[in-house]
Design an enzyme around this catalytic site. Structure first.
Site, PDB file in Angstrom:
ATOM      1  N   HIS A   9      21.408 102.987 -22.575  1.00  0.00           N
ATOM      2  CA  HIS A   9      21.156 103.930 -23.671  1.00  0.00           C
ATOM      3  C   HIS A   9      21.166 105.372 -23.181  1.00  0.00           C
ATOM      4  CE1 HIS A   9      17.097 104.799 -22.213  1.00  0.00           C
ATOM      5  NE2 HIS A   9      16.984 103.506 -21.976  1.00  0.00           N
ATOM      6  N   ARG A  60      16.080 103.082 -28.892  1.00  0.00           N
ATOM      7  CA  ARG A  60      16.951 103.940 -28.085  1.00  0.00           C
ATOM      8  C   ARG A  60      18.258 103.236 -27.729  1.00  0.00           C
ATOM      9  NH1 ARG A  60      12.494 102.288 -25.060  1.00  0.00           N
ATOM     10  NH2 ARG A  60      12.800 101.550 -22.908  1.00  0.00           N
ATOM     11  N   GLU A  87      14.105  96.636 -21.890  1.00  0.00           N
ATOM     12  CA  GLU A  87      13.805  97.167 -20.566  1.00  0.00           C
ATOM     13  C   GLU A  87      12.741  96.305 -19.886  1.00  0.00           C
ATOM     14  OE1 GLU A  87      14.318  98.352 -17.830  1.00  0.00           O
ATOM     15  OE2 GLU A  87      14.464 100.522 -18.131  1.00  0.00           O
ATOM     16  N   HIS A 182      19.331  98.586 -21.312  1.00  0.00           N
ATOM     17  CA  HIS A 182      18.436  99.423 -20.527  1.00  0.00           C
ATOM     18  C   HIS A 182      18.713  99.294 -19.037  1.00  0.00           C
ATOM     19  CE1 HIS A 182      16.012  99.875 -24.229  1.00  0.00           C
ATOM     20  NE2 HIS A 182      16.499  98.666 -24.459  1.00  0.00           N
TER      21      HIS A 182
END
Length: 249
Positions: A9, A60, A87, A182
């Site tokens: 991202h 995100r 993440e 991520h």
């Protein structure tokens, strides 16, 4: 030939503030939005046309994917979301400033928290507002699998089955797939695909918003991998990521 594109991202608000983010659902910064647009433009210029896309449960990554696909006029393609693409969960560190932690505990300790392979940060308490099990987006998931903290090893362990059972299977019947996720969930995929050692994977720094292409033959044997973009720019961005855990003094 099959192509898989991994896209970290764009810069988030907490990336900009140099905070441990993890599963905290923060938005893209202005720079992050720009990076997502640039990623879409680069992919379009290089002739990519995706059959399918994957992303995490975090905005995100979702917004980065949507912005990039909009630049390519491909917002209509199917998108699958999974928390397994989230993440790494940074536990009790989430929200704390990395440089401030380096000043307080030393750069070596922060490096352990950020990049050790099998040492997780302290977990959040069950009643902590940072506990993802309290969030609506995870209510339908197996609560025993939703982490309160993670090491990179544990991130790899939850990502590899998703790669094998979902994304890799999709590559058998699709030619081009985009995964917007991520730094650590993508490093888990990269470690597995390239058979990178536990020692070496901790030093891999993925820049935000730069497409990373993997090419496979029809039997899904990896042929080559490369970043799309200017080499010097990519090197500079990687150094930025590496320096996040250093003291500002």
């Amino acid at each position: 030939m099959k192509k898989l594109v991994l896209l970290r991202h764009g810069e988030s608000v907490w990336n900009k503030e140099n905070r441990f983010t993890g599963w905290t659902d923060v938005d893209l910064s202005e720079r992050g939005i720009k990076e997502a647009h640039e990623a879409g433009k680069v992919l379009k210029e290089n002739g990519f046309f995706f059959d399918l896309a994957y992303t995490s449960f975090l905005k995100r990554a979702i917004k980065t994917l949507n912005i990039a696909l909009e630049e390519m006029d491909q917002l209509w393609i199917p998108v699958k979301k999974s928390w397994r693409l989230n993440e790494k969960h940074y536990g009790n560190l989430q929200g704390l400033n990395k440089a401030e932690m380096a000043e307080k505990f030393g750069e070596e300790q922060v490096l352990v928290w950020r990049r050790s392979y099998d040492v997780p940060p302290a977990a959040v308490e069950l009643n902590d507002e940072r506990n993802p099990r309290l969030e609506a987006k995870y209510k339908k998931e197996n609560q025993d699998l939703i982490p309160l903290t993670e090491s990179l090893k544990e991130t790899v362990e939850r990502m590899v089955p998703y790669w094998e059972g979902e994304i890799r299977e999709s590559l058998k019947t699709n030619n081009q797939i985009l995964v917007a996720a991520h730094g650590n969930s993508l490093r888990a995929v990269i470690k597995y695909l390239k058979n990178i050692s536990e020692k070496d994977i901790v030093s891999l720094n993925l820049p935000t918003g730069i497409p990373y292409v993997f090419e496979f033959d029809d039997q899904l044997n990896l042929l080559k991998d490369y970043f799309l973009g200017d080499e010097e720019t990519i090197k500079k961005l990687m150094e930025e990521v590496a320096n996040q855990g250093k003291s500002k003094k």
